[in-house]
Design an enzyme around this catalytic site. Structure first.
Site, mmCIF file in Angstrom:
data_model
loop_
_atom_site.group_PDB
_atom_site.id
_atom_site.type_symbol
_atom_site.label_atom_id
_atom_site.label_comp_id
_atom_site.label_asym_id
_atom_site.label_seq_id
_atom_site.Cartn_x
_atom_site.Cartn_y
_atom_site.Cartn_z
ATOM 1 N N THR A 17 -5.565 56.216 50.331
ATOM 2 C CA THR A 17 -4.543 55.371 50.969
ATOM 3 C C THR A 17 -3.468 54.954 49.962
ATOM 4 O O THR A 17 -2.275 55.120 50.191
ATOM 5 C CB THR A 17 -5.214 54.106 51.552
ATOM 6 O OG1 THR A 17 -6.231 54.527 52.452
ATOM 7 C CG2 THR A 17 -4.233 53.230 52.282
ATOM 8 N N GLY A 136 -2.282 42.898 46.400
ATOM 9 C CA GLY A 136 -1.450 43.964 46.963
ATOM 10 C C GLY A 136 -0.015 43.919 46.486
ATOM 11 O O GLY A 136 0.259 44.045 45.294
ATOM 12 N N LYS A 207 -10.556 40.022 41.537
ATOM 13 C CA LYS A 207 -9.149 39.622 41.406
ATOM 14 C C LYS A 207 -9.032 38.260 40.723
ATOM 15 O O LYS A 207 -8.145 38.044 39.891
ATOM 16 C CB LYS A 207 -8.499 39.593 42.794
ATOM 17 C CG LYS A 207 -8.403 40.995 43.416
ATOM 18 C CD LYS A 207 -8.085 40.919 44.894
ATOM 19 C CE LYS A 207 -7.962 42.281 45.532
ATOM 20 N NZ LYS A 207 -7.957 42.231 47.002
HETATM 21 N N1 HSE Z 1 -9.882 45.534 50.193
HETATM 22 C C1 HSE Z 1 -8.813 44.831 49.583
HETATM 23 C C2 HSE Z 1 -8.376 43.683 50.485
HETATM 24 C C3 HSE Z 1 -7.679 45.766 49.307
HETATM 25 O O1 HSE Z 1 -8.720 43.700 51.654
HETATM 26 O O2 HSE Z 1 -7.713 42.773 50.022
HETATM 27 C C4 HSE Z 1 -6.605 45.219 48.423
HETATM 28 O O3 HSE Z 1 -7.089 44.905 47.155
#
Ligand code: HSE
Length: 441
Positions: A17, A136, A207
């Site tokens: 993706t 993101g 994160k």
């Molecule tokens: N799986 C992660 C989320 C993707 O849903 O935030 C982005 O890091």
């Protein structure tokens, strides 16, 4: 390796993706990137186990083995977009040993092996950029590391898993079942390959580990992050939170205390009126509090192909600029001086907008039809109209407020219409105009 002004060559490892999203963005915005970087940026080699149906990579060199990309002498910047650790770690270390810069979106890799990777990068004088690893498309790494660098950070707290937030939002707003929403998040490309990372808080903990390091200047310490997910929450908990005036959000929180740094990820009750309580769906938001700036908030799409690619490509630009123009750094106006464009600035008269108009008219027969006729002649479409009964001072002077909401129209047409309305003998004051700006336009 590229010399100044030669194209900067990108090798992509992993065409899932995010990989294909980044490839597509690099192709679509290639000219714009060149203007920012001061030289061409091109994808020269893609390494991926397979191409998925619908993926078109033109005649870009392709290898099934991503290590072929890392060992390709032509490649300047390796994009590690494989995810996971088993292959990604040796691949990144090999890229660094080969003298290549690395851009990665891999939060697990950075949170768990970042200390080792950054040490190797420093020893080999290459960069490892990882903006896409957290939240993101929100440039939160850059905001904390650069924009807030003058502050002593006190705390940060954020919704940093899009999948989890999407699930909680759908459960609350539509009463949908957890498993069904998770399936949809997977189909939309939000969820991790192993979605327990999302719902058990591991992704958010990766994160948070990264954010805390750059906020407080501490090594990456994933194993010390307290982690609780959302899988135990039920509709009942969500309803009770509502009744008490709260929302349940899955937060990553890191706070400086006299005893040490808090590092925790868990479902949290937040006051329903707070901004962060109203961050819904796949959106992420991070609040950062610094001693000088106070609280700041960063909001945007936290997962998905294009938003994550936005962060990947921003990192590529940073590194490519350094390769192409090592002396000049970031241009003052973001684009290289010699490639500023002469796109015209629209005169206000050309701008299109919808309008709120408040017209103070005399309470006489035919006033409203005069006004609507003028608007009709100027091709202005009315969306809503309100005429209030005159009250107080207005009643004494027999004035009535006429409120009109219009559809979008060019400003010069509205100027013309307002001038004609103000010239009507039945209009008593200057027309009050407020422009409408639709955020989703
Ligand atoms: N799986 C992660 C989320 C993707 O849903 O935030 C982005 O890091």
């Amino acid at each position: 390796m590229s010399s100044s002004n030669a194209p900067v060559k990108i090798g992509i490892c992993g065409l899932g993706t995010v990989g294909y999203g980044s490839y597509t963005l690099l192709q679509n915005n290639r000219q714009d990137l060149a203007r920012r970087v001061g030289g061409d940026v091109m994808v020269s080699h893609i390494g991926s186990r397979r191409l998925r149906p619908g993926q078109d990579i033109g005649n870009t060199r392709y290898s099934a083995d991503p290590f072929a990309v890392v060992n390709d002498a032509e490649v300047d910047i390796v994009l590690e977009l494989l995810g996971g650790i088993d292959v990604a770690r040796p691949l990144v270390l090999q890229a660094i040993a080969n003298g290549k810069h690395v851009v990665t979106a891999n939060k697990a890799l950075i949170a768990q092996h970042g200390n080792e990777i950054f040490a190797a990068a420093a020893a080999n004088k290459v960069l490892v950029a990882y903006e896409a690893a957290v939240a993101g498309g929100i440039p939160i790494i850059k905001a904390i590391r650069e924009g807030l660098a003058g502050n002593r950070i006190q705390w940060l707290a954020g919704i940093i898993n899009g999948t989890g937030n999407f699930i909680l939002t759908e459960m609350r707003e539509k009463g949908r079942a957890f498993a069904e929403v998770l399936q949809e998040a997977q189909a939309l490309g939000y969820a991790e390959a192993d979605p327990t990372f999302d719902v058990e808080g591991i992704d958010a903990a990766h994160k948070l580990t990264i954010l805390a390091s750059i906020a407080f200047g501490i090594p990456l310490q994933f194993s010390k992050t307290y982690t609780e997910g959302i899988s135990q929450l039920t509709q009942q908990d969500i309803r009770y939170a509502d009744e008490l005036g709260y929302r349940i959000k899955h937060l990553g929180i890191s706070r400086r205390t006299p005893q040490g740094i808090e590092l925790r990820v868990h479902p949290t009750f937040i006051d329903e009126d707070s901004l962060i309580a109203n961050v819904n769906g796949v959106m992420n938001a991070v609040m950062v509090n610094g001693d000088a700036v106070g609280s700041t908030l960063y909001y945007g799409a936290g997962a998905g192909a294009a938003p994550t690619a936005s962060a990947v490509v921003a990192d590529i630009i940073d590194v490519a600029r350094m390769i192409s123009n090592p002396e000049s750094g970031v241009p003052a106006l973001a684009y290289q001086d010699d490639s500023l464009s002469d796109l015209p600035i629209l005169p206000m008269a050309e701008v299109r907008s919808a309008y709120y108009l408040r017209i103070t008219a005399l309470d006489q027969v035919g006033v409203l039809s005069d006004i609507t006729e003028i608007l009709g002649d100027c091709a202005i479409n009315i969306e809503a109209i309100i005429q209030k009964e005159p009250r107080g001072v207005d009643a004494l002077s027999q004035r009535v407020p006429v409120i009109i909401l219009t559809h979008e129209v060019q400003e010069k047409k509205m100027n013309d219409a307002i001038a004609q309305i103000e010239a009507l003998p039945t209009v008593a004051e200057r027309v009050m105009r407020v422009r409408v700006f639709r955020l989703d336009a």
